[in-house]
Design an enzyme around this catalytic site. Structure first.
Site: not given
Ligand code: GLU
Length: 467
Positions: A243-244
């Site tokens: 998700k980063r």
């Protein structure tokens, strides 16, 4: 009958990887006249997130991937307990009373000796009487699987071919935790067997768990299913999709206005390719053509640019005006004028990448606009020149009564030519003046939809800005 499944854990966001697995599991089951099931693996209570399960189901529904819901593992604790006890009775598992503190000390010592940390089997050697005594005294315990010492476990993976792992590399896996919940390894085998799963199609991160599962099938005397370990989706820098670095939440794609059919189509192309190298195809075609032979082992890159391209293409080419109008409704801001959409849709359709772009592309039609002077001056245009352009446009457009794009265009163009003005600069000044933007749908169609009154007003105010 072929039966496939996904077994997501409700631990947070509904992950794009879940959609990916669901799609391939569904396609394979459907292709073979089988069934695709979903069960919820909620035995990790520490990571459990309330409501996450519903988001997973909603996401599959939004993606239009048909599935049969089954159960949550937390509803079946007695089944796992019975299975674990059966393994103890048959000598494949044992009770372990070691405290977390003792295990931690052991691990540290092993690490300092540069050994691979693993359980030292202290409790394997307890006498039956001692075990019974400690159980009766209510001592906290887990149940561990007794791994064979040196056995090569092999399987023929549908994607990876021959895979082998020596049990030397495996720890005596905990099967039942002290909280009475099974670990993933026990529950996954008990459930896949109970659900009569024939093909386990899951991510490659589970490869190292598969020998443990194969051993469990043997210990129980159950028939082993086929395994296919799918490649792991990756960020553009080849790290595991996270998700980063990428948007991994299915609901977030939905909220931004990706079309379920485009996202599905895109996911089909991750690790699999169409025999005719086609990019655009529907789910039925995928189901017909899918084969494990066309899967690659290397992790495909999740390329959000390609997904955007595909989404735009679906919006432009694969939807009727009615479908697109309906799909856009949930994205329109409350202040969006009721009658505007049919008029602007033909103008913006080619420019929509995601459905939520509709607001940004059309806002200037119904809200006040403003801009600094410089934006009216394209490249080397001076404010005085821009002002001259706009005055001419105001004058010419004022005299047009039949307010149609096809009438305005030749009049303005001819005037611009007669003055030998730079066409780019002339039209850019008008474009910015009427919309506040340098990129808009086709200029004259935009002016037509904007209406005469608003157009003349905006040209007038732009002239004031320049003075
Ligand atoms: N609960 C596991 C997961 O979240 C399932 C793995 C499997 O398919 O065996 O991915």
């Amino acid at each position: 009958m072929v039966k496939t499944r996904i077994a997501p854990s409700p631990t947070g966001i509904a992950h794009i990887g879940t959609a990916y697995m669901a799609l391939f599991n569904h396609a394979y089951a459907k292709q073979n006249g089988g069934e695709f099931l979903v069960r919820i693996e909620d035995t990790d209570r520490a990571r459990f997130v309330e409501g996450a399960e519903q988001v997973i189901y909603d996401s599959l529904e939004w993606l239009e991937i048909p599935y049969t819901p089954t159960f949550r593992q937390s509803e079946r604790l007695p089944t796992y307990k019975k299975a674990a006890e059966e393994l103890i009775a048959t000598g494949h598992a044992y009770y372990c009373f070691c405290t977390p503190e003792r295990l931690e000390t052991m691990r540290k010592e092993q690490q300092s000796r540069k050994e691979i940390p693993r359980y030292d089997r202290t409790c394997l050697h307890l006498s039956k009487e001692e075990v019974l005594k400690r159980l009766e005294a209510g001592e906290k315990h887990v149940i561990r699987m007794q791994m064979p010492d040196n056995e090569v476990i092999v399987w023929d993976d549908l994607i990876r071919g021959h895979v082998e792992i020596n049990t030397k590399e495996l720890d005596d896996q905990v099967l039942m935790k002290s909280d009475g919940f099974p670990t993933y390894h026990l529950a996954v085998v008990v459930d896949d067997n109970g659900m009569e799963i024939t093909h386990i199609i899951r991510g490659e991160e589970w490869i190292s768990s598969t020998p443990k599962h194969i051993l469990l099938y043997r210990c129980f005397g159950w028939q082993q299913p086929a395994f296919a370990h799918m490649p792991l989706l990756r960020n553009p820098d080849k790290t595991k999709m996270s998700k980063r670095k990428n948007d991994v939440s299915i609901p977030s794609y939905r909220e931004k206005g990706y079309l379920p059919q485009a996202l599905r189509n895109y996911l089909c192309l991750l690790g699999w390719s169409h025999p005719e190298e086609k990019d655009i195809f529907d789910l039925d075609e995928f189901i017909k053509l899918f084969s494990f032979e066309r899967m690659v082992k290397g992790g495909p890159i999740f390329d959000s640019k390609k997904l955007q391209w595909m989404n735009g293409k679906y919006i432009r080419e694969n939807m009727s005006v009615e479908q697109l109008t309906a799909a856009l409704q949930p994205f329109l801001v409350p202040e969006f004028p009721a009658d505007l959409l049919p008029k602007v849709l033909p103008l913006i359709r080619d420019r929509l990448v995601v459905l939520s772009d509709v607001n940004d592309l059309t806002k200037f039609f119904y809200t006040d606009i403003s801009y600094p002077k410089e934006e009216l001056c394209w490249k080397k245009t001076t404010p005085a020149e821009a002002s001259e352009f706009l005055k001419a446009a105001l004058h010419l457009l004022t005299s047009i009564d039949a307010w149609e794009a096809k009438r305005m265009e030749p009049i303005l163009l001819e005037y611009c030519n007669s003055k030998e003005w730079n066409r780019g600069a002339f039209f850019m000044a008008i474009r910015v003046a009427i919309s506040g933007r340098s990129i808009t749908p086709p200029l004259f169609e935009t002016i037509e939809v904007l209406g005469k009154e608003k157009t003349l007003q905006r040209l007038t105010s732009a002239i004031e800005v320049l003075s």
